[in-house]
Design a protein around this motif. Structure first.
Motif, PDB file in Angstrom:
ATOM      1  N   GLU A   1      49.160  92.731  60.546  1.00  0.00           N
ATOM      2  CA  GLU A   1      50.193  91.708  60.651  1.00  0.00           C
ATOM      3  C   GLU A   1      51.027  91.594  59.381  1.00  0.00           C
ATOM      4  N   LEU A   2      50.412  91.782  58.220  1.00  0.00           N
ATOM      5  CA  LEU A   2      51.176  91.738  56.976  1.00  0.00           C
ATOM      6  C   LEU A   2      52.164  92.899  56.891  1.00  0.00           C
ATOM      7  N   LEU A   3      51.753  94.068  57.361  1.00  0.00           N
ATOM      8  CA  LEU A   3      52.667  95.211  57.377  1.00  0.00           C
ATOM      9  C   LEU A   3      53.830  94.962  58.341  1.00  0.00           C
ATOM     10  N   ALA A   4      53.521  94.386  59.507  1.00  0.00           N
ATOM     11  CA  ALA A   4      54.590  94.063  60.456  1.00  0.00           C
ATOM     12  C   ALA A   4      55.525  93.005  59.878  1.00  0.00           C
ATOM     13  N   SER A   5      54.977  92.060  59.113  1.00  0.00           N
ATOM     14  CA  SER A   5      55.795  91.002  58.517  1.00  0.00           C
ATOM     15  C   SER A   5      56.737  91.547  57.455  1.00  0.00           C
ATOM     16  N   ALA A   6      56.305  92.601  56.763  1.00  0.00           N
ATOM     17  CA  ALA A   6      57.147  93.180  55.711  1.00  0.00           C
ATOM     18  C   ALA A   6      58.486  93.665  56.267  1.00  0.00           C
ATOM     19  N   TYR A   7      58.523  93.966  57.558  1.00  0.00           N
ATOM     20  CA  TYR A   7      59.760  94.422  58.188  1.00  0.00           C
ATOM     21  C   TYR A   7      60.850  93.348  58.091  1.00  0.00           C
ATOM     22  N   PHE A   8      60.447  92.075  58.188  1.00  0.00           N
ATOM     23  CA  PHE A   8      61.430  90.993  58.125  1.00  0.00           C
ATOM     24  C   PHE A   8      61.972  90.805  56.716  1.00  0.00           C
ATOM     25  N   LEU A   9      61.210  91.218  55.711  1.00  0.00           N
ATOM     26  CA  LEU A   9      61.674  91.075  54.335  1.00  0.00           C
ATOM     27  C   LEU A   9      62.823  92.025  54.014  1.00  0.00           C
ATOM     28  N   LEU A  10      63.034  93.016  54.864  1.00  0.00           N
ATOM     29  CA  LEU A  10      64.093  93.993  54.638  1.00  0.00           C
ATOM     30  C   LEU A  10      65.434  93.520  55.166  1.00  0.00           C
ATOM     31  N   HIS A  11      65.458  92.382  55.851  1.00  0.00           N
ATOM     32  CA  HIS A  11      66.689  91.902  56.469  1.00  0.00           C
ATOM     33  C   HIS A  11      67.000  90.486  55.998  1.00  0.00           C
ATOM     34  N   LYS A  12      68.265  90.181  55.961  1.00  0.00           N
ATOM     35  CA  LYS A  12      68.716  88.849  55.550  1.00  0.00           C
ATOM     36  C   LYS A  12      68.444  87.865  56.680  1.00  0.00           C
ATOM     37  N   GLU A  13      67.740  86.787  56.379  1.00  0.00           N
ATOM     38  CA  GLU A  13      67.378  85.812  57.406  1.00  0.00           C
ATOM     39  C   GLU A  13      68.074  84.465  57.231  1.00  0.00           C
ATOM     40  N   VAL A  14      68.875  84.302  56.192  1.00  0.00           N
ATOM     41  CA  VAL A  14      69.624  83.064  55.987  1.00  0.00           C
ATOM     42  C   VAL A  14      71.113  83.372  56.094  1.00  0.00           C
ATOM     43  N   VAL A  15      71.787  82.716  57.033  1.00  0.00           N
ATOM     44  CA  VAL A  15      73.229  82.873  57.208  1.00  0.00           C
ATOM     45  C   VAL A  15      73.875  81.495  57.237  1.00  0.00           C
ATOM     46  N   GLU A  16      75.158  81.427  56.941  1.00  0.00           N
ATOM     47  CA  GLU A  16      75.872  80.156  56.933  1.00  0.00           C
ATOM     48  C   GLU A  16      76.658  79.986  58.220  1.00  0.00           C
ATOM     49  N   ASP A  17      76.616  78.744  58.749  1.00  0.00           N
ATOM     50  CA  ASP A  17      77.369  78.454  59.967  1.00  0.00           C
ATOM     51  C   ASP A  17      78.746  77.898  59.605  1.00  0.00           C
ATOM     52  N   GLY A  18      79.463  77.479  60.634  1.00  0.00           N
ATOM     53  CA  GLY A  18      80.810  76.969  60.412  1.00  0.00           C
ATOM     54  C   GLY A  18      80.860  75.686  59.626  1.00  0.00           C
TER      55      GLY A  18
END
Length: 362
Positions: free
Chosen positions: A149-166
């Protein structure tokens, strides 16, 4: 109220997040208030089982630790939804809290599956596969589950997960419609993280029920009780995890437009909230329904009452009031709902004493 516009490479998608400001806080607060103390007690009873050299204690402690880690992230999510989906912390904290939220599902599924298979082996094959029912084997299996599960979770660390709305709000772990990279990980989560363990879980419980039916020396009331406990476990498991994974698969297969994302948003997030109740159901099903835990809990309650009484009177009192249940400290104890099942497989020539093979089932 609560409208969020998420920018993607192809379009802007505005979705009403009202469910986050209404239902989500109620669920998070309930899980915090009930789940935290319940899992702390469950962790204590699991520790007692490890001291008694019971491999089930290893799985129970790991399951409880996963639940507690998720519960510790709930204050951050609670503030997030109360701030109208505005993440006030850093990007890394968003990724960590998101990982704790989502990966808790699959860690819980993994250890529930381990507990079920362990009980199946103890009941249906009490004289075989002993090497898989030891503390060392339980620790090794636990390490594999966490590592996966930790290895699978590392996949999310490679992508930006915080974006700004309008409205200049920082939206955490939300992409509408789904990004292309999300579809692959979602298929993995559905097939490997949920469907495969669910098949193992169903097969294990089917084997347990068949073993109960083949036991001619068991009273009907005892058989009915075992079946109710087994079936209630399956119902809670499916209620917590099945709706979310069905909708996760639906989104991964067909969500390609903002209109589709709007139509499924409330149902998807309601199913995601259902997974939180697993943190409350785990200690109830696998800890608090057994006679062993009832006795340990009564002992703990009696000790607390004696301490309070001693503090009020200022004098020494007995550690346990007259009639208080004594602690059960045997190796054969189990902190989960199927402990009673083992006694049903004791033959007249093997009464389950200390020297009988049946006594090792626990």
């Amino acid at each position: 109220m609560g409208n969020v516009t998420v920018n993607s490479s192809s379009m802007n998608c505005t979705i009403d997040h009202t469910i986050h400001q209404t239902l989500a806080p109620v669920v998070y607060i309930t899980v915090l208030v009930v789940g935290f103390p319940a899992n702390c007690l469950s962790l204590y009873f699991g520790y007692l089982q490890i001291k008694a050299r019971n491999e089930l204690g290893v799985y129970l402690c790991n399951l409880t630790v996963a639940d507690l880690l998720y519960i510790c992230s709930l204050p951050f999510w609670l503030q997030y939804v109360l701030q109208h989906d505005n993440w006030l912390y850093g990007d890394l904290s968003c990724q960590v809290c998101g990982i704790l939220l989502y990966e808790n599902i699959y860690i819980s599924v993994g250890f529930l599956c381990c507990i079920s298979i362990d009980r199946y082996l103890a009941v249906a094959h009490p004289f075989r596969f002993h090497q898989f029912r030891t503390l060392k084997a339980a620790v090794s299996i636990s390490v594999v589950i966490w590592a996966k599960e930790l290895l699978a979770s590392a996949y999310f660390l490679l992508h930006k997960e915080v974006v700004e709305d309008g409205n200049q709000h920082r939206v955490c772990f939300e992409h509408y419609p789904l990004q292309p990279w999300q579809r692959g990980i979602n298929y993995y989560r559905f097939l490997v993280g949920f469907l495969f363990p669910l098949c193992l879980l169903l097969a294990a419980y089917r084997g347990i029920l068949r073993a109960v039916h083949r036991s001619h020396g068991t009273q009907k009331s005892r058989k009915d009780q075992i079946q109710r406990l087994v079936l209630s476990t399956m119902v809670i498991f499916l209620a917590c995890f099945l709706p979310y994974h069905v909708l996760l698969l639906v989104r991964s297969l067909w969500e390609s437009s903002c209109q589709f994302a709007k139509g499924i948003f409330n149902a998807y997030h309601f199913s995601l909230l259902l997974t939180s109740f697993n943190c409350v159901a785990d200690p109830v099903l696998y800890c608090f329904v057994s006679e062993t835990t009832h006795r340990d809990l009564a002992r703990l309650r009696a000790a607390c009452w004696a301490f309070l009484t001693c503090s009020r009177t200022g004098g020494p009192r007995e550690a346990y009031p007259l009639g208080a249940p004594e602690a059960s400290t045997g190796k054969n104890e189990e902190p989960e709902l199927l402990r009673k099942l083992h006694s049903t497989f004791q033959t007249p020539t093997s009464p389950g004493g200390a020297g009988s093979p049946t006594a090792r089932l626990a």
